[in-house]
Design an enzyme around this catalytic site. Structure first.
Site, PDB file in Angstrom:
ATOM      1  N   HIS A   9     104.140  15.513  30.295  1.00 20.13           N
ATOM      2  CA  HIS A   9     105.576  15.451  30.560  1.00 20.13           C
ATOM      3  C   HIS A   9     106.106  16.880  30.673  1.00 20.13           C
ATOM      4  O   HIS A   9     105.314  17.841  30.732  1.00 20.13           O
ATOM      5  CB  HIS A   9     106.305  14.662  29.465  1.00 20.13           C
ATOM      6  CG  HIS A   9     105.957  15.083  28.070  1.00 20.13           C
ATOM      7  ND1 HIS A   9     106.263  16.328  27.553  1.00 20.13           N
ATOM      8  CD2 HIS A   9     105.308  14.417  27.061  1.00 20.13           C
ATOM      9  CE1 HIS A   9     105.855  16.413  26.309  1.00 20.13           C
ATOM     10  NE2 HIS A   9     105.264  15.281  25.985  1.00 20.13           N
ATOM     11  N   GLY A  52     107.388  18.807  28.581  1.00 21.68           N
ATOM     12  CA  GLY A  52     106.958  19.674  27.492  1.00 21.68           C
ATOM     13  C   GLY A  52     105.609  20.304  27.782  1.00 21.68           C
ATOM     14  O   GLY A  52     105.406  21.510  27.600  1.00 21.68           O
ATOM     15  N   HIS A  53     104.668  19.494  28.276  1.00 17.97           N
ATOM     16  CA  HIS A  53     103.362  20.029  28.665  1.00 17.97           C
ATOM     17  C   HIS A  53     103.498  20.987  29.841  1.00 17.97           C
ATOM     18  O   HIS A  53     102.799  22.000  29.922  1.00 17.97           O
ATOM     19  CB  HIS A  53     102.412  18.892  29.058  1.00 17.97           C
ATOM     20  CG  HIS A  53     102.086  17.952  27.935  1.00 17.97           C
ATOM     21  ND1 HIS A  53     102.615  16.693  27.858  1.00 17.97           N
ATOM     22  CD2 HIS A  53     101.291  18.096  26.842  1.00 17.97           C
ATOM     23  CE1 HIS A  53     102.151  16.087  26.778  1.00 17.97           C
ATOM     24  NE2 HIS A  53     101.355  16.917  26.148  1.00 17.97           N
ATOM     25  N   ASP A  72     104.508  20.430  17.186  1.00 17.34           N
ATOM     26  CA  ASP A  72     103.477  20.095  16.198  1.00 17.34           C
ATOM     27  C   ASP A  72     103.197  21.360  15.375  1.00 17.34           C
ATOM     28  O   ASP A  72     102.147  21.996  15.517  1.00 17.34           O
ATOM     29  CB  ASP A  72     102.206  19.611  16.900  1.00 17.34           C
ATOM     30  CG  ASP A  72     102.453  18.320  17.660  1.00 17.34           C
ATOM     31  OD1 ASP A  72     102.649  17.274  17.012  1.00 17.34           O
ATOM     32  OD2 ASP A  72     102.461  18.348  18.906  1.00 17.34           O
ATOM     33  N   GLN A 117     100.070  21.682  13.063  1.00 17.16           N
ATOM     34  CA  GLN A 117      98.899  21.869  13.912  1.00 17.16           C
ATOM     35  C   GLN A 117      98.824  23.295  14.430  1.00 17.16           C
ATOM     36  O   GLN A 117      97.753  23.928  14.412  1.00 17.16           O
ATOM     37  CB  GLN A 117      98.956  20.893  15.087  1.00 17.16           C
ATOM     38  CG  GLN A 117      97.906  21.128  16.165  1.00 17.16           C
ATOM     39  CD  GLN A 117      98.050  20.156  17.307  1.00 17.16           C
ATOM     40  OE1 GLN A 117      97.506  19.054  17.259  1.00 17.16           O
ATOM     41  NE2 GLN A 117      98.776  20.526  18.354  1.00 17.16           N
ATOM     42  N   ARG A 141     104.966   9.881  23.046  1.00 20.67           N
ATOM     43  CA  ARG A 141     105.280   8.624  22.358  1.00 20.67           C
ATOM     44  C   ARG A 141     106.724   8.168  22.573  1.00 20.67           C
ATOM     45  O   ARG A 141     107.067   7.047  22.185  1.00 20.67           O
ATOM     46  CB  ARG A 141     104.984   8.755  20.857  1.00 20.67           C
ATOM     47  CG  ARG A 141     103.485   8.834  20.545  1.00 20.67           C
ATOM     48  CD  ARG A 141     103.220   8.828  19.049  1.00 20.67           C
ATOM     49  NE  ARG A 141     101.809   8.613  18.758  1.00 20.67           N
ATOM     50  CZ  ARG A 141     100.931   9.589  18.541  1.00 20.67           C
ATOM     51  NH1 ARG A 141     101.353  10.853  18.591  1.00 20.67           N
ATOM     52  NH2 ARG A 141      99.670   9.317  18.295  1.00 20.67           N
TER      53      ARG A 141
END
Length: 283
Positions: free
Chosen positions: A32, A34-35, A151, A154, A188
């Site tokens: 999306h 963001g990526h 994240d 992470q 998600r």
């Protein structure tokens, strides 16, 4: 057009002669905006002579029991279009056998931070993340890799692992990309019903309020209570945790920028978010 490859052999062939300055953008697909921001940041970082590889791999090891591995969104054709738009050279969609060849185990050093925040709800998740990222690094051999701040746990754990490698892999951290109402973009989000989506903005709204009251001198309990107050405008959001911590997940001292982090569920959809926060120093 971004070249789509699958096997490790195809990846090596596609990378031949492209560049020695390699940027890896690890994803689980369902790309999306963001990526897209991560890929664009990686391309800008390595420059016109660099090579950007986007991995598109839904890692079964980092999904716990009763999580959404089987229904996790997958659309390789759309992923290739987004990767191309953002400037990626290669979209690598390996099989499980490519990433986890044979029966070769990999020992991952335990870290107490694997068991807090996200790790408390998802036992074994971060050991699986560190393992798969290590394996992706071993295959691609990047100079730099790109991760988003959404994240955050992470990001911190992967950054520390990357520094210990020989040679080390640089980590480029990219700020969270948000939708029109402030909701952090996530693969998600497509699970949300229309009613859930209408109230999901309360998650970033609540974090902003936490940051605001912190700037006015609120203590951590008061910050958390303000976040809860905002979220409780709806009964569709169930808070899992709210934490105010340093950037290495220790007690946050006043005058130092740390993070306020939240996990919440809307029905069966679990979302996370975070923002920088500064506790006001006492005069």
């Amino acid at each position: 057009m971004t070249q789509l490859v699958h096997s490790n052999a195809e990846l090596r062939l596609a990378m031949t002669g492209l560049a020695s300055n390699i940027c890896l953008v690890p994803t689980m697909g369902a790309l999306h905006e963001g990526h897209e921001a991560l890929i664009a940041a990686g391309k800008e970082f390595v420059g016109k002579d660099g090579c950007v590889v986007v991995s598109d791999f839904v890692n079964p090891k980092q999904f716990g029991q009763n999580e959404d591995f089987e229904k996790y969104p997958r659309n390789l054709e759309q992923d290739q279009k987004i990767a191309h738009k953002a400037g990626a050279h290669i979209l690598w969609a390996p099989s499980v056998e490519d990433v986890y060849p044979g029966q070769w185990p990999m020992e991952i050093e335990n870290d107490s931070r694997f068991d807090i925040l996200e790790g408390k709800s998802r036992p074994g998740h971060f050991a699986a993340v560190i393992e798969v990222v290590t394996r992706l690094f071993n295959i691609v051999q990047p100079n730099v890799a790109v991760f988003g701040e959404k994240d955050f746990q992470q990001l911190v754990l992967v950054s520390e692992m990357a520094k210990k490698r020989i040679p080390p892999v640089g980590i480029l951290a990219v700020p969270t990309k948000r939708d029109f109402d402030g909701l952090a973009l996530s693969s998600r989000n497509v699970y949300l019903s229309s009613d859930q989506r209408k109230v999901a903005h309360l998650i970033p709204d609540a974090l902003k309020q936490g940051v605001l009251v912190a700037s006015k001198g609120a203590n951590k309990l008061e910050i958390k209570n303000r976040v809860i107050e905002v979220i409780k405008q709806t009964d569709l959001i169930e808070i899992e945790y709210i934490e105010v911590l340093s950037n290495d997940f220790k007690e946050l001292a006043p005058g130092i920028v740390g993070r306020i982090l939240i996990a919440a569920k809307l029905g069966n959809t679990r979302l996370i978010d975070n923002m920088p926060i500064l506790l006001k120093e006492k005069l």
